[in-house]
Design a protein around this motif. Structure first.
Motif, mmCIF file in Angstrom:
data_model
loop_
_atom_site.group_PDB
_atom_site.id
_atom_site.type_symbol
_atom_site.label_atom_id
_atom_site.label_comp_id
_atom_site.label_asym_id
_atom_site.label_seq_id
_atom_site.Cartn_x
_atom_site.Cartn_y
_atom_site.Cartn_z
ATOM 1 N N ASN A 124 7.418 62.692 -0.730
ATOM 2 C CA ASN A 124 7.415 64.200 -0.254
ATOM 3 C C ASN A 124 6.877 64.619 -0.147
ATOM 4 N N LYS A 125 6.489 63.538 2.072
ATOM 5 C CA LYS A 125 6.070 64.557 2.829
ATOM 6 C C LYS A 125 6.502 63.632 4.462
ATOM 7 N N SER A 126 5.938 64.854 5.239
ATOM 8 C CA SER A 126 6.662 63.812 6.570
ATOM 9 C C SER A 126 5.961 63.615 6.679
ATOM 10 N N SER A 127 5.787 62.219 8.175
ATOM 11 C CA SER A 127 4.761 61.962 8.651
ATOM 12 C C SER A 127 5.376 60.511 9.524
ATOM 13 N N PRO A 128 4.982 60.025 10.840
ATOM 14 C CA PRO A 128 5.419 59.220 11.558
ATOM 15 C C PRO A 128 5.625 57.647 10.719
ATOM 16 N N GLY A 132 8.570 58.508 16.395
ATOM 17 C CA GLY A 132 7.922 59.158 14.700
ATOM 18 C C GLY A 132 6.844 60.612 15.168
ATOM 19 N N THR A 133 5.784 60.225 15.527
ATOM 20 C CA THR A 133 4.651 61.009 16.773
ATOM 21 C C THR A 133 5.587 61.973 17.445
ATOM 22 N N ALA A 134 6.055 62.316 18.014
ATOM 23 C CA ALA A 134 6.984 62.840 18.407
ATOM 24 C C ALA A 134 8.059 63.944 17.988
ATOM 25 N N ILE A 135 8.649 63.456 16.537
ATOM 26 C CA ILE A 135 9.401 64.129 15.605
ATOM 27 C C ILE A 135 8.680 64.885 14.578
ATOM 28 N N TRP A 136 7.729 64.146 14.366
ATOM 29 C CA TRP A 136 6.822 64.780 13.202
ATOM 30 C C TRP A 136 5.840 66.541 13.569
ATOM 31 N N GLY A 137 5.890 65.879 15.101
ATOM 32 C CA GLY A 137 4.968 67.265 15.552
ATOM 33 C C GLY A 137 6.202 68.584 16.338
ATOM 34 N N ALA A 138 6.986 67.764 15.952
ATOM 35 C CA ALA A 138 8.754 68.818 16.249
ATOM 36 C C ALA A 138 8.626 69.288 14.832
ATOM 37 N N MET A 139 8.528 68.875 13.722
ATOM 38 C CA MET A 139 9.342 69.204 12.567
ATOM 39 C C MET A 139 7.551 70.227 12.193
#
Length: 289
Positions: free
Chosen positions: A196-200, A238-245
């Motif tokens: 239940n957490k978004s991260s790279p 994943g870092t880029a995707i997490w930053g956008a989310m």
């Protein structure tokens, strides 16, 4: 500005309390003296500043707005937090891969299906076009000295070769890219839902496992090298995707919060525990006639 215009403006403001009229001309004695104004302020119309005291109409509008907000959000924060504290990662994972009461899949599974379908379609179009061009060039190179009986037969052989090569290349790459997409999104979404957490982290693990599986035909060394490369690339992507989310407020914890809120609202609506917009009281279910 003429004296008649100033007199009319001052006459219209006599009945108003705590109003100040700023005159664009700084030498007029009828208005309050103000500092020398700039050229832009001199060319503008006079500015009227109203009192900050709220009127009765403003209070009524604020009360109606507050009442409408309270009646719409009839699930409290405490109820949502209690529901989220009772569930476990296994419960969230089971709900992800199960259908709801109307036979629909979870938003995570729908997202995987949508992205996989779009990726497969784009891959098939691109690879089939490239494969057709290669087939045409190869056919011309192989049959430069070939003499066909008719022009139609030569054209038909060329079209059959292009069609067959396009279909084979498009299907092969579509299957590969689809399996890659399903594996990557399935693993990453499962980890995010379980934690239940978004991260790279979930993208790094998902891409590492997927790359290792794709290199299984090269042995253990190939799988290890593919896994390391996929882990590093997954961490960067994943870092880029997490930053956008995070910027769009679409992280896993926020989406799950909204999902729990909708679930509790549907449960209350099914039980008839609705809030009346007029009185603010709960509405009980009416018996069937």
């Amino acid at each position: 500005m003429s004296n008649n215009v100033l007199d009319d403006m001052m006459e219209s403001c006599k009945g108003l309390r705590r109003f100040v009229l700023r005159c664009p001309h700084h030498n007029v004695d009828r208005c309050h003296r103000v500092p020398r104004l700039s050229i832009w302020q001199t060319l503008c119309f006079p500015t009227v500043y109203a009192a900050e005291k709220a009127t009765a109409t403003d209070k009524m509008e604020q009360a109606v707005s507050t009442q409408s907000i309270q009646t719409v959000n009839f699930v409290s924060e405490m109820e949502i937090q209690e529901y989220m504290m009772k569930e476990t990662g296994k419960d969230r994972l089971m709900k992800m891969f199960s259908k709801d009461h109307i036979g629909g899949w979870s938003p995570e599974v729908q997202f995987i299906k949508q992205v996989t379908t779009q990726t497969a379609l784009i891959t098939f179009l691109i690879t089939s076009f490239v494969g057709g061009r290669h087939a045409r060039e190869e056919f011309i190179r192989k049959h430069q000295a070939t003499v066909f009986s008719t022009r139609f037969r030569a054209f038909r052989s060329l079209q059959d070769s292009i069609f067959l090569r396009s279909l084979l290349d498009g299907s092969k790459w579509t299957v590969k890219v689809s399996l890659f997409t399903v594996s990557l999104l399935g693993i990453s979404q499962s980890i995010a839902v379980y934690r239940n957490k978004s991260s790279p982290l979930e993208y790094s693990v998902g891409l590492g496992i997927t790359a290792a599986l794709l290199k299984c035909n090269l042995g253990l060394k190939g799988m290890f090298a593919g896994g390391v490369f996929g882990t590093v690339m997954g961490l960067v992507g994943g870092t880029a995707i997490w930053g956008a989310m995070y910027a769009l407020n679409e992280t896993q914890e926020q989406r799950h919060y909204w999902k729990v809120q909708r679930t509790l609202e549907m449960e209350k609506a099914s039980k008839g525990l609705l809030v009346s917009p007029e009185t603010g009281e709960q509405l009980q279910p009416q018996p069937l006639s």
